[in-house]
Design a protein around this motif. Structure first.
Motif, PDB file in Angstrom:
ATOM      1  N   GLY A 134       2.570   3.408  -4.999  1.00 49.20           N
ATOM      2  CA  GLY A 134       2.414   4.217  -6.197  1.00 49.20           C
ATOM      3  C   GLY A 134       1.696   3.532  -7.343  1.00 49.20           C
ATOM      4  N   LYS A 135       1.029   2.406  -7.081  1.00 49.35           N
ATOM      5  CA  LYS A 135       0.317   1.699  -8.143  1.00 49.35           C
ATOM      6  C   LYS A 135      -0.755   2.574  -8.766  1.00 49.35           C
ATOM      7  CE  LYS A 135      -1.155  -1.431  -5.239  1.00 49.35           C
ATOM      8  NZ  LYS A 135      -0.529  -1.073  -3.968  1.00 49.35           N
ATOM      9  N   SER A 136      -1.601   3.138  -7.894  1.00 48.31           N
ATOM     10  CA  SER A 136      -2.696   3.951  -8.415  1.00 48.31           C
ATOM     11  C   SER A 136      -2.151   5.168  -9.136  1.00 48.31           C
ATOM     12  CB  SER A 136      -3.607   4.416  -7.283  1.00 48.31           C
ATOM     13  OG  SER A 136      -4.158   3.313  -6.632  1.00 48.31           O
ATOM     14  N   THR A 137      -1.140   5.777  -8.561  1.00 48.07           N
ATOM     15  CA  THR A 137      -0.564   6.967  -9.175  1.00 48.07           C
ATOM     16  C   THR A 137      -0.062   6.646 -10.583  1.00 48.07           C
ATOM     17  OG1 THR A 137       0.107   7.661  -6.973  1.00 48.07           O
ATOM     18  CG2 THR A 137       1.088   8.827  -8.830  1.00 48.07           C
TER      19      THR A 137
ATOM     20  N   SER B  89       0.832  -1.197   0.000  1.00 47.76           N
ATOM     21  CA  SER B  89       0.000   0.000   0.000  1.00 47.76           C
ATOM     22  C   SER B  89       0.871   1.252   0.000  1.00 47.76           C
ATOM     23  CB  SER B  89      -0.898  -0.012   1.233  1.00 47.76           C
ATOM     24  OG  SER B  89      -1.849   0.992   1.119  1.00 47.76           O
ATOM     25  N   GLY B  90       0.520   2.200  -0.844  1.00 42.83           N
ATOM     26  CA  GLY B  90       1.249   3.458  -0.896  1.00 42.83           C
ATOM     27  C   GLY B  90       2.472   3.426  -1.781  1.00 42.83           C
TER      28      GLY B  90
ATOM     29  N   HIS C 238      -4.521  -5.852  -4.947  1.00 35.43           N
ATOM     30  CA  HIS C 238      -3.840  -6.266  -3.727  1.00 35.43           C
ATOM     31  C   HIS C 238      -3.885  -7.777  -3.590  1.00 35.43           C
ATOM     32  CE1 HIS C 238      -3.962  -2.281  -1.545  1.00 35.43           C
ATOM     33  NE2 HIS C 238      -2.752  -2.749  -1.363  1.00 35.43           N
TER      34      HIS C 238
END
Ligand SMILES: Nc1ncnc2c1ncn2[C@@H]1O[C@H](COP(=O)(O)OP(=O)(O)OP(=O)(O)O)[C@@H](O)[C@H]1O
Ligand SMILES: [Mg+2]
Lengths: 297, 355, 271
Positions: free
Chosen positions: B41-44, B38-39, B192
């Motif tokens: 940078g996947k979504s980014t 989590s965090g 995830h």
């Protein structure tokens, strides 16, 4: 019937919690409402009434002052409410942009007017819009006008002044409702729209506005009720020598007329009650119309 | 269908760098899955590809065309969001046709394409409902339908199934796999979920703190990870890591009372006294291996089809052992966990793989 | 960004700053006015002047300021506290003890919400003068105590009060009123805080009803004083502005100290 005693107990407890409020509401709301309904069929001055049937309603149709108050109130309603709602929506939409600089300051500033008391801001407007006051001076200086506007003397400009005053005080208030509603919209909906190639204008009109419909309805109904009851502003800003609604009754509203009928002239409770029911009925009709308009097309 | 090429892609939020130079090639029709903690940078990264986040540095090409500054709607992509992002005031039909209206399609064309997508996703009975009258799985299908009607070159999915319950998740996973086969588009998918990643991906990209740790086919990452991070991240339950020291041609495990295991073949070139980490997957423990560890079972979890034993020695880390269908151990029992030394992975103290 | 969208964003920013200026200017005008003479004010002078002390002196000579302020505080605080108690009791009762009858009554209350105050003004006036309660604090405060809006607000917020807490308290042997007092009130304190701010503002700013009820100078609230000064034959704006600052200051202070809560309270009804 094992549970019935417990149910009864819970029921009584429920009544106990709401009893104080219901007592007060009965005394100070339900009773006055019924009383005024009853009064609207009575005629007479002071404390002497007699049953008058429809005579008060007939009197309404013949009373030029009432008709003037009614038309003034409707003008305020029809002009002011839409202007204010549109302005509030514009402000909210502009402020909803997270990249905007000075966002917090702007929001606070635009919202600030609604914490002032009606009296306080009425006085401020009265002094700012004096014939050689700061507003006229500035407009003259900017060459927007060539001679001072007679805000408190000209019936037209007096109405304009009242409309500006109400808008000043309430636009920010409504804006906060819209902002809150806009912030509740899932941001990925706008992202989806961006990917879908929906242009900014359509995003506003086809997505934001429809999604805000319940809030817009809520604020429109509230503003309608408020404007129909307009009193404080016209009793202060456009008052001269202690009498509101001037000049020449051009800003006289229904509420102010009721007040005058009750407290300024020889009290005429029955007739005043009839006028107040005109407001009730108008609120009812307009709210109903607004609900119909807002229903799914 | 287009492929993508990311070269030195970077993203800064102020002074804070979130994506630190990502190089990646996505082949046409490939199903690529981004995973990472989590965090990381996947979504980014996905949103940079979508055009929802500005690109601070590097190049992005889709179908050979540089897209850095191109508007999101003109990149030939469609995206499915975790929250579905359906327009709540529109019916399913309107939701699906909305984009086409602004693409200048004729009403007849819109209707045809919407119906086509509805058929693929079996949505035709729901077309006049609003999103609030749909179940989570149905909403998800509408969101996918809305993407399909646009005939995009590339599909982007950001954790599309994470709001669904376990059963629906499995169903939708199969459906997405079917769609990929049917539509033959390029897909980039963030998740995830290990199982989603392993089953759907042609290629998994493991991200960590804005950098790619390793890229490869699911089984490649599983069998042959480049480093300890990837080895630990791929596979569930996680790989066991045991600190070890090379001593007298064998590996000594100081935290496990100095037990000694034979040198795996790859460790031949390690110098005497080198500190390494031994990685053993839970399923690599099996009877008949030539190496063994003395452990005490602390807890056994029976999942029905398989069982896991959690064992330890002294104060050292708990070791997870897949016991297969063998259910004959009991907690508190002292065991000899055997494994084949050739199956273990070795990592340097810095986490790099020793090959 | 294209030229057009840059222009558009510039335009919206200009609009917002103009709106902000117009919103704030009257406040500045008020403060500047307090330092100017009446003639300066109606003459449009908007810079600070030197007449502050004379204005204040005159205001304090003309009006018994401490008394007026005291009246306003009694009305505002009294009204706020009583409304909080009555409305939260009712909101809790309506939500926690649902019954068909009470649900219907609640629906009726919402209908009454749309009846304008003008319709009740006369009967209330006649009622209070009939029992000789005109010109009392009680008369100003009483009609507003059972605020339908606040009952509605508390009921809405009570929906978020976990009923497990109530059940747990019952198992611990607490009486219903104890649950309300010891559990509900502390748990819901931010709901109370938001309501308190809104109520304080409403009561502090009240004008029409106090105008009807209060007849002698020694009972007048600051709002009435400002209004009567302003509607005088020759209003002296210098001292009116001083009065105005006093009439507005408490609400502005409350607003700036508790801005977030204030907005929460305002939005409470539409959640
Ligand atoms: N607008 C922003 N400003 C500053 N930092 C941000 C912003 N958006 C994201 N970040 C940071 O960028 C990093 C990557 O975020 P991102 O959402 O891409 O993570 P993720 O891998 O998708 O995580 P998750 O699995 O939890 O969804 C995080 O450290 C996050 O805090
Ligand atoms: Mg994410």
């Amino acid at each position: 019937m094992a549970g019935s005693r417990a149910d009864l107990r819970a029921n009584l407890t429920g009544w106990a919690f709401v009893a104080p409020a219901l007592t007060l509401l009965g005394l100070f709301m339900a009773y006055p409402i019924l009383w005024s309904l009853y009064m609207s069929f009575q005629t007479g001055k002071g404390m002497n009434f007699k049953f008058g049937g429809m005579s008060n309603i007939y009197r309404l149709t013949q009373d030029p002052v009432f008709l003037r108050a009614l038309s003034n109130t409707m003008v305020f309603l029809v002009v002011q409410v839409p202007i204010m709602i549109v302005l509030s929506l514009l402000f909210a939409a502009a402020l909803n942009n997270p990249k905007l600089r000075g966002r917090a300051i702007l929001r606070t500033a635009i919202f600030l007017p609604c914490v002032t008391s009606l009296v306080a801001y009425s006085v401020l407007f009265k002094s700012m819009f004096a014939i050689d006051g700061v507003v006229n001076d500035s407009l003259l200086f900017l060459h927007i006008i060539s001679e001072p506007i007679r805000w408190m003397i000209d019936p037209f400009w007096a109405k304009v002044l009242i409309i500006m005053a109400i808008t000043w005080r309430w636009a920010g208030y409504n804006m906060v409702f819209y902002l809150a509603a806009m912030q509740n919209i899932d941001p990925s909906i706008y992202e989806a729209a961006r990917i879908d190639g929906v242009p900014a204008r359509a995003r506003f009109f086809k997505i934001t506005i429809p999604m805000l419909k319940p809030v817009i309805l809520f604020t429109t109904v509230l503003s309608t009720i408020g404007t129909l009851q307009l009193f404080d502003e016209v009793n202060t800003i456009t008052a001269s020598q202690g009498i509101g609604g001037g000049p020449a009754d051009s800003t006289l509203t229904l509420s102010l007329y009721i007040y005058n009928l009750t407290f300024r002239f020889m009290p005429s409770f029955g007739y005043a009650a009839t006028v107040s029911w005109v407001i009730v009925i108008l609120v009812g009709i307009l709210s109903w119309v607004q609900f119909q308009v807002a229903k799914d097309r | 269908m287009s492929g993508l090429k990311l070269t030195g892609l970077r993203k800064n939020y102020g002074a804070h760098q979130v994506i630190k130079g990502v190089d990646l090639v996505v082949e046409p029709k490939e199903f690529v899955v981004f995973v990472g903690p989590s965090g990381c940078g996947k979504s980014t990264l996905l949103r940079m590809i979508a055009g929802l986040e500005e690109i601070s540095g590097g190049d992005l090409t889709i179908g050979g065309v540089r897209m850095n500054e191109v508007d999101a709607s003109k990149r030939g992509i469609a995206m499915v969001f975790q929250s579905y992002a359906l327009y709540p005031h529109m019916t399913v039909r309107e939701n699906m046709g909305f984009a086409l209206k602004y693409a200048g399609e004729s009403a007849a064309n819109i209707a045809r394409r919407v119906n086509e997508a509805a058929k693929i996703l079996e949505l035709h009975k729901l077309m006049d409902r609003k999103p609030r009258d749909l179940s989570g799985g149905q909403r998800q299908r509408v969101a996918i339908g809305r993407a399909i009607v646009r005939h995009p070159e590339v599909f982007l999915f950001d954790e599309p199934l994470s709001n669904l319950d376990a059963e629906l998740r499995v169903q939708m996973r199969i459906e997405i796999a079917r769609l990929h086969k049917e539509l033959q588009t390029t897909i980039i998918y963030v998740t995830h979920d290990q199982v989603e990643a392993m089953t759907l991906a042609d290629k998994i990209v493991v991200l960590r703190e804005g950098l790619i740790e390793q890229t490869g086919a699911p089984l490649t990452l599983y069998d042959d990870p480049d480093n300890q991070f990837v080895a630990g991240f791929i596979g569930s339950p996680r790989m066991n890591f045991l600190p070890a020291v090379v001593k007298n041609g064998a590996l000594t495990l100081p935290e496990y009372d100095g037990q000694v295991i034979p040198m795996p073949p790859v460790a031949a070139k390690l110098a005497e006294g080198a500190e390494v980490t031994v990685g053993i997957r839970p399923e690599h423990f099996r009877t008949g291996g030539s190496a063994s560890l003395d452990l005490t079972i602390e807890l056994i979890e029976h999942l029905g089809g398989e069982s896991f034993a959690y064992a330890r020695q002294g104060k050292a880390n708990v070791i997870t052992i897949a016991t297969g269908t063998g259910r004959n151990w009991a907690s508190g029992e002292r065991i000899q966990a055997t494994f084949d030394p050739a199956s273990v992975l070795l990592f340097t103290a810095q986490g790099a793989r020793v090959r | 960004m294209s030229l057009f969208s840059r222009l558009f964003s510039l335009l919206t920013q200009a609009m917002l700053w103009l709106a902000a200026f117009i919103s704030v200017f009257p406040f500045y005008w008020m403060i500047a006015g307090a330092t100017n003479t009446a003639n300066d004010i109606t003459g449009g002078k908007f810079t600070l002047g030197t007449n502050l002390i004379p204005n204040i002196t005159k205001f304090f000579e003309l009006v018994d300021v401490p008394l007026v302020f005291f009246n306003s505080l009694v009305v505002a605080i009294g009204g706020t506290v009583l409304t909080l108690i009555v409305a939260s009791l009712a909101g809790y009762g309506f939500e926690m003890f649902r019954s068909k009858t009470r649900d219907r009554i609640f629906g009726g209350l919402l209908l009454m919400l749309s009846v304008p105050f003008a319709a009740m003004m006369i009967p209330l006036f006649v009622m209070f003068s009939g029992v000789g309660l005109m010109n009392t604090y009680f008369a100003i405060i009483a009609p507003g105590i059972a605020s339908i809006f606040m009952i509605f607000y508390f009921r809405q917020n009570t929906k978020a009060f976990p009923s497990e807490l109530r059940d747990a308290a019952r198992m611990d042997g607490l009486q219903e009123w104890q649950i309300f007092l010891r559990i509900y009130m502390p748990v819901m304190r931010s709901t109370y805080a938001a309501a308190m701010i809104i109520l304080f503002m409403t009561n502090w700013n009240a004008y029409l009803w106090p105008l009807i009820v209060l007849q002698t100078n020694d009972m007048k609230t600051i709002q009435l004083v400002v209004a009567s000064l302003a509607t005088a034959y020759t209003p002296d704006y210098g001292l009116i502005m001083v009065a105005n600052v006093l009439a507005t200051l408490p609400t502005i202070l409350v607003f700036f100290l508790l801005q977030r809560r204030f907005v929460e309270g305002m939005l409470g009804g539409v959640k």
